[in-house]
Each structure stands twice: as C-alpha cells, then as structure tokens.
Design an enzyme around this catalytic site. Structure first.
Site, PDB file in Angstrom:
ATOM      1  N   LEU A   1      11.647 -20.090  -4.169  1.00  0.00           N
ATOM      2  CA  LEU A   1      10.592 -19.245  -3.594  1.00  0.00           C
ATOM      3  C   LEU A   1       9.290 -19.508  -4.347  1.00  0.00           C
ATOM      4  O   LEU A   1       9.299 -19.538  -5.579  1.00  0.00           O
ATOM      5  CB  LEU A   1      10.975 -17.757  -3.740  1.00  0.00           C
ATOM      6  CG  LEU A   1       9.954 -16.737  -3.217  1.00  0.00           C
ATOM      7  CD1 LEU A   1       9.931 -16.734  -1.679  1.00  0.00           C
ATOM      8  CD2 LEU A   1      10.279 -15.328  -3.718  1.00  0.00           C
TER       9      LEU A   1
ATOM     10  N   LEU B   1      -7.008  -5.562   6.872  1.00  0.00           N
ATOM     11  CA  LEU B   1      -6.680  -6.691   5.999  1.00  0.00           C
ATOM     12  C   LEU B   1      -7.263  -6.570   4.585  1.00  0.00           C
ATOM     13  O   LEU B   1      -6.784  -7.237   3.668  1.00  0.00           O
ATOM     14  CB  LEU B   1      -7.143  -8.011   6.628  1.00  0.00           C
ATOM     15  CG  LEU B   1      -6.342  -8.429   7.866  1.00  0.00           C
ATOM     16  CD1 LEU B   1      -6.937  -9.686   8.495  1.00  0.00           C
ATOM     17  CD2 LEU B   1      -4.868  -8.673   7.516  1.00  0.00           C
TER      18      LEU B   1
ATOM     19  N   TRP C   1     -11.363  -2.690  -8.993  1.00  0.00           N
ATOM     20  CA  TRP C   1     -12.045  -2.333 -10.249  1.00  0.00           C
ATOM     21  C   TRP C   1     -12.771  -1.009 -10.092  1.00  0.00           C
ATOM     22  O   TRP C   1     -13.148  -0.382 -11.077  1.00  0.00           O
ATOM     23  CB  TRP C   1     -13.049  -3.417 -10.649  1.00  0.00           C
ATOM     24  CG  TRP C   1     -12.443  -4.734 -11.049  1.00  0.00           C
ATOM     25  CD1 TRP C   1     -12.574  -5.913 -10.365  1.00  0.00           C
ATOM     26  CD2 TRP C   1     -11.653  -5.039 -12.211  1.00  0.00           C
ATOM     27  NE1 TRP C   1     -11.899  -6.919 -11.023  1.00  0.00           N
ATOM     28  CE2 TRP C   1     -11.331  -6.415 -12.171  1.00  0.00           C
ATOM     29  CE3 TRP C   1     -11.188  -4.273 -13.290  1.00  0.00           C
ATOM     30  CZ2 TRP C   1     -10.564  -7.040 -13.148  1.00  0.00           C
ATOM     31  CZ3 TRP C   1     -10.421  -4.907 -14.267  1.00  0.00           C
ATOM     32  CH2 TRP C   1     -10.115  -6.271 -14.183  1.00  0.00           C
TER      33      TRP C   1
ATOM     34  N   HIS D   1       2.915   3.297  -9.013  1.00  0.00           N
ATOM     35  CA  HIS D   1       2.806   1.843  -9.216  1.00  0.00           C
ATOM     36  C   HIS D   1       4.068   1.303  -9.905  1.00  0.00           C
ATOM     37  O   HIS D   1       4.528   0.210  -9.579  1.00  0.00           O
ATOM     38  CB  HIS D   1       1.558   1.502 -10.025  1.00  0.00           C
ATOM     39  CG  HIS D   1       0.274   1.861  -9.332  1.00  0.00           C
ATOM     40  ND1 HIS D   1       0.044   1.579  -7.996  1.00  0.00           N
ATOM     41  CD2 HIS D   1      -0.849   2.494  -9.773  1.00  0.00           C
ATOM     42  CE1 HIS D   1      -1.170   2.012  -7.660  1.00  0.00           C
ATOM     43  NE2 HIS D   1      -1.719   2.577  -8.715  1.00  0.00           N
TER      44      HIS D   1
ATOM     45  N   ASP E   1       0.836  -1.208   0.000  1.00  0.00           N
ATOM     46  CA  ASP E   1       0.000   0.000   0.000  1.00  0.00           C
ATOM     47  C   ASP E   1       0.867   1.253   0.000  1.00  0.00           C
ATOM     48  O   ASP E   1       1.986   1.242   0.521  1.00  0.00           O
ATOM     49  CB  ASP E   1      -0.902  -0.045   1.246  1.00  0.00           C
ATOM     50  CG  ASP E   1      -2.115   0.852   1.093  1.00  0.00           C
ATOM     51  OD1 ASP E   1      -2.288   1.472   0.023  1.00  0.00           O
ATOM     52  OD2 ASP E   1      -2.896   0.937   2.052  1.00  0.00           O
TER      53      ASP E   1
ATOM     54  N   TRP F   1       2.957   7.916  -2.214  1.00  0.00           N
ATOM     55  CA  TRP F   1       4.385   8.071  -2.526  1.00  0.00           C
ATOM     56  C   TRP F   1       4.548   8.962  -3.752  1.00  0.00           C
ATOM     57  O   TRP F   1       5.379   9.872  -3.769  1.00  0.00           O
ATOM     58  CB  TRP F   1       4.994   6.691  -2.787  1.00  0.00           C
ATOM     59  CG  TRP F   1       6.455   6.686  -3.097  1.00  0.00           C
ATOM     60  CD1 TRP F   1       7.488   6.531  -2.219  1.00  0.00           C
ATOM     61  CD2 TRP F   1       7.056   6.814  -4.415  1.00  0.00           C
ATOM     62  NE1 TRP F   1       8.706   6.560  -2.888  1.00  0.00           N
ATOM     63  CE2 TRP F   1       8.453   6.738  -4.232  1.00  0.00           C
ATOM     64  CE3 TRP F   1       6.546   6.989  -5.695  1.00  0.00           C
ATOM     65  CZ2 TRP F   1       9.349   6.828  -5.306  1.00  0.00           C
ATOM     66  CZ3 TRP F   1       7.438   7.096  -6.755  1.00  0.00           C
ATOM     67  CH2 TRP F   1       8.819   7.007  -6.548  1.00  0.00           C
TER      68      TRP F   1
ATOM     69  N   ARG G   1     -11.611   1.717  -9.129  1.00  0.00           N
ATOM     70  CA  ARG G   1     -10.719   2.863  -9.393  1.00  0.00           C
ATOM     71  C   ARG G   1     -10.972   3.430 -10.787  1.00  0.00           C
ATOM     72  O   ARG G   1     -11.563   2.758 -11.638  1.00  0.00           O
ATOM     73  CB  ARG G   1      -9.261   2.425  -9.249  1.00  0.00           C
ATOM     74  CG  ARG G   1      -8.955   2.072  -7.826  1.00  0.00           C
ATOM     75  CD  ARG G   1      -7.487   1.879  -7.574  1.00  0.00           C
ATOM     76  NE  ARG G   1      -7.293   1.637  -6.161  1.00  0.00           N
ATOM     77  CZ  ARG G   1      -6.171   1.837  -5.495  1.00  0.00           C
ATOM     78  NH1 ARG G   1      -5.102   2.279  -6.133  1.00  0.00           N
ATOM     79  NH2 ARG G   1      -6.098   1.601  -4.206  1.00  0.00           N
TER      80      ARG G   1
HETATM   81  C1  FPP Z   1      -1.881   0.185  -3.295  1.00  0.00           C
HETATM   82  O1  FPP Z   1      -1.420   1.514  -3.309  1.00  0.00           O
HETATM   83  C2  FPP Z   1      -1.332  -0.518  -4.433  1.00  0.00           C
HETATM   84  C3  FPP Z   1      -2.057  -1.116  -5.413  1.00  0.00           C
HETATM   85  C4  FPP Z   1      -3.528  -1.142  -5.425  1.00  0.00           C
HETATM   86  C5  FPP Z   1      -1.400  -1.763  -6.553  1.00  0.00           C
HETATM   87  C6  FPP Z   1      -0.163  -2.538  -6.243  1.00  0.00           C
HETATM   88  C7  FPP Z   1       0.540  -2.763  -7.516  1.00  0.00           C
HETATM   89  C8  FPP Z   1       1.882  -2.757  -7.682  1.00  0.00           C
HETATM   90  C9  FPP Z   1       2.831  -2.632  -6.573  1.00  0.00           C
HETATM   91  C10 FPP Z   1       2.482  -2.857  -9.042  1.00  0.00           C
HETATM   92  C11 FPP Z   1       1.880  -3.863  -9.971  1.00  0.00           C
HETATM   93  C12 FPP Z   1       2.120  -5.259  -9.518  1.00  0.00           C
HETATM   94  C13 FPP Z   1       2.795  -6.207 -10.229  1.00  0.00           C
HETATM   95  C14 FPP Z   1       2.895  -7.570  -9.674  1.00  0.00           C
HETATM   96  C15 FPP Z   1       3.426  -5.935 -11.512  1.00  0.00           C
HETATM   97  P1  FPP Z   1      -2.463   2.684  -3.538  1.00  0.00           P
HETATM   98  O2  FPP Z   1      -2.518   2.995  -4.965  1.00  0.00           O
HETATM   99  O3  FPP Z   1      -3.787   2.324  -2.930  1.00  0.00           O
HETATM  100  O4  FPP Z   1      -1.770   3.824  -2.723  1.00  0.00           O
HETATM  101  P2  FPP Z   1      -2.498   4.987  -1.918  1.00  0.00           P
HETATM  102  O5  FPP Z   1      -3.277   4.351  -0.809  1.00  0.00           O
HETATM  103  O6  FPP Z   1      -1.356   5.808  -1.419  1.00  0.00           O
HETATM  104  O7  FPP Z   1      -3.361   5.717  -2.904  1.00  0.00           O
END
Ligand code: FPP
Length: 240
Positions: free
Chosen positions: A127, A184, A65, A33, A16, A21, A67
């Site tokens: 892994l 969670l 979805w 991302h 998260d 960031w 978003r």
């Molecule tokens: C949560 O941060 C993150 C996600 C919903 C996406 C996670 C995806 C990746 C790390 C990259 C893609 C994955 C792979 C395996 C290639 P957020 O966007 O909710 O952050 P925020 O809460 O600060 O808005």
C-alpha cells in the site's frame, strides 16, 4: 511508486468529524483526534484487501493552522507519536509512507521524523500511504505553475509530476469525506479531476472496514466515462 500499486485504486479520504464525535461523548476535541488515529489503523489494514493501492489521508490542511494553538500543538504531537509508534508496523506490513504538503512550518524535528519514516518504509509494495500535512492543493498547483514559468510547453504529465511530487502521478479514483460535510476543502484538486465522490454521515472515529466497503461498492456501481462515451474503470491514456 511500485507499478503494481499504480494499477490499483487511489482513494483519498477527508477524515472529518473528530471534534463532533468527541463533543457528543463529553470528551475533548483532542480525544476525538486520538480516536481518529484508531480509525486510521483500521483503514490502513483494510485498504489493500479492498483493491486500494494508494491511500491519501488528509490529516492537517494549511488552513488548520487557524485552529486554537492547543489543538494544533496536540495534533502535531499526535503526528509525531504516530510516526514514532507505527512506522515499524507499517514497514512490516509493506506500507510505503510518504507525506505531502509543506514541511518548513512544522515544529522542530517533525520534518526529520517524516523523512526517516519515509526512508524506513520506502520498500513497501502492499500500500502507498500518503498523509497530507500542512497541505493545500491550491498551493501545490501554484508552486508547480511557478516552477514552470518561462517554459513554453509542458504536458499534463509533466505538470502532474510537479503538483503531486510523484514520478508516476496517479489520479484519485474516489474521494471519501466523513461526517456529512460535502466539500473538497482544498484536497487533491488536480488529482481529483475525474474522481468519484462519496459522502457519509459517519464521523471519522467511527469509520471502519465495513464503511470503506460500502464506499467502494458505491464507487464500483458508478459508470466512469472520463468525458467520452465508453465506460472505463481507470483513466484512459489521454496524450498530453
Ligand atoms: C477533522 O475533524 C480532522 C482533522 C482536522 C484532523 C485529522 C487528524 C487525525 C485523524 C489524527 C491525526 C493524524 C495522523 C496521521 C496521526 P474536525 O476536528 O474538523 O471535526 P469537527 O468538524 O467535528 O470539528
């Protein structure tokens, strides 16, 4: 899953804070991302050296979805590129990739790319990397229950096989969530019944091997009793 991996830790990570960031740096959420993918690379490399046999990463929940269309499309493109660019490296390093979650709602070709990546890395013994995409733990539990309807008896292991899709299901030992959120969010609810929880303020794109070591050090200080009185490192056999 290889039996040597089953005797090592299963860590689940809710990655998260990519958006925050990015916003803090004047970047787009999608750039956040992208930076999150760099963190994934670091953690996959570090995990086997820190006693982790199974690593489950929450990349896209069934609720994601909701978003904006552009962000969803960007994430799907990122997943597709990840599979195209990284699978060879994963196979070379003994990483066995599998994807959990629904595949029928993914954009054209992604389910096939996932199946190909799983086949290419199937021999990995260093892994077990599980990536959760269009994943909902409640849905996984619901579908397991539906598939058992009419059956009068099933053990917990039978049920766990259906929930997890794994022939030898492995409970989660530690759930890590980054970015200061403490929930969670429908991630591995069945498998995390006795998981230890670790929350860190670090946003996912900044998370590195040292942060993983801090989380594991905290985990190893916990006393796990699984409802009994005797400490156990991993879940003891429970009958059914
Ligand atoms: C949560 O941060 C993150 C996600 C919903 C996406 C996670 C995806 C990746 C790390 C990259 C893609 C994955 C792979 C395996 C290639 P957020 O966007 O909710 O952050 P925020 O809460 O600060 O808005």
């Amino acid at each position: 899953m290889q039996s040597t991996l089953l005797s090592k830790l299963h860590v689940g990570i809710i990655m998260d804070g990519n958006g925050r960031w990015a916003t803090a740096r004047g970047l787009t959420r999608l750039e956040g991302h992208h930076a999150g993918v760099e963190a994934i690379r670091r953690i996959i490399e570090a995990a086997p050296h820190q006693g982790i046999g199974t690593l489950t990463l929450y990349a896209f929940s069934s609720d994601n979805w909701r978003r904006p269309t552009a962000e969803v499309a960007g994430l799907m493109t990122l997943l597709r590129r990840y599979l195209a660019n990284e699978v060879e490296m994963l196979a070379r390093n003994g990483v066995r990739l599998s994807v959990i979650g629904r595949r029928d709602r993914l954009p054209d070709g992604l389910a096939q790319a996932i199946a190909a990546a799983e086949a290419e890395t199937a021999g990995g013994e260093t892994l077990a990397l599980r990536i959760a995409i269009d994943y909902s733990a409640r849905d996984a539990i619901l579908h397991a229950a539906i598939s058992l309807s009419g059956i009068s008896h099933a053990t917990r292991t039978d049920f766990a096989r259906l929930v997890t899709g794994e022939p030898q299901p492995r409970d989660v030992d530690l759930v890590i969530r980054t970015s200061g959120e403490q929930r969670l969010s429908d991630f591995l609810l069945w498998e995390s019944a006795y998981a230890e929880l670790h929350f860190t303020e670090r946003n996912w794109p900044d998370f590195d091997a040292q942060d993983l070591a801090v989380a594991l050090a905290s985990f190893h200080r916990r006393q796990r009793r699984f409802g009994g009185l005797t400490p156990h490192a991993l879940e003891p056999a429970f009958g059914s």
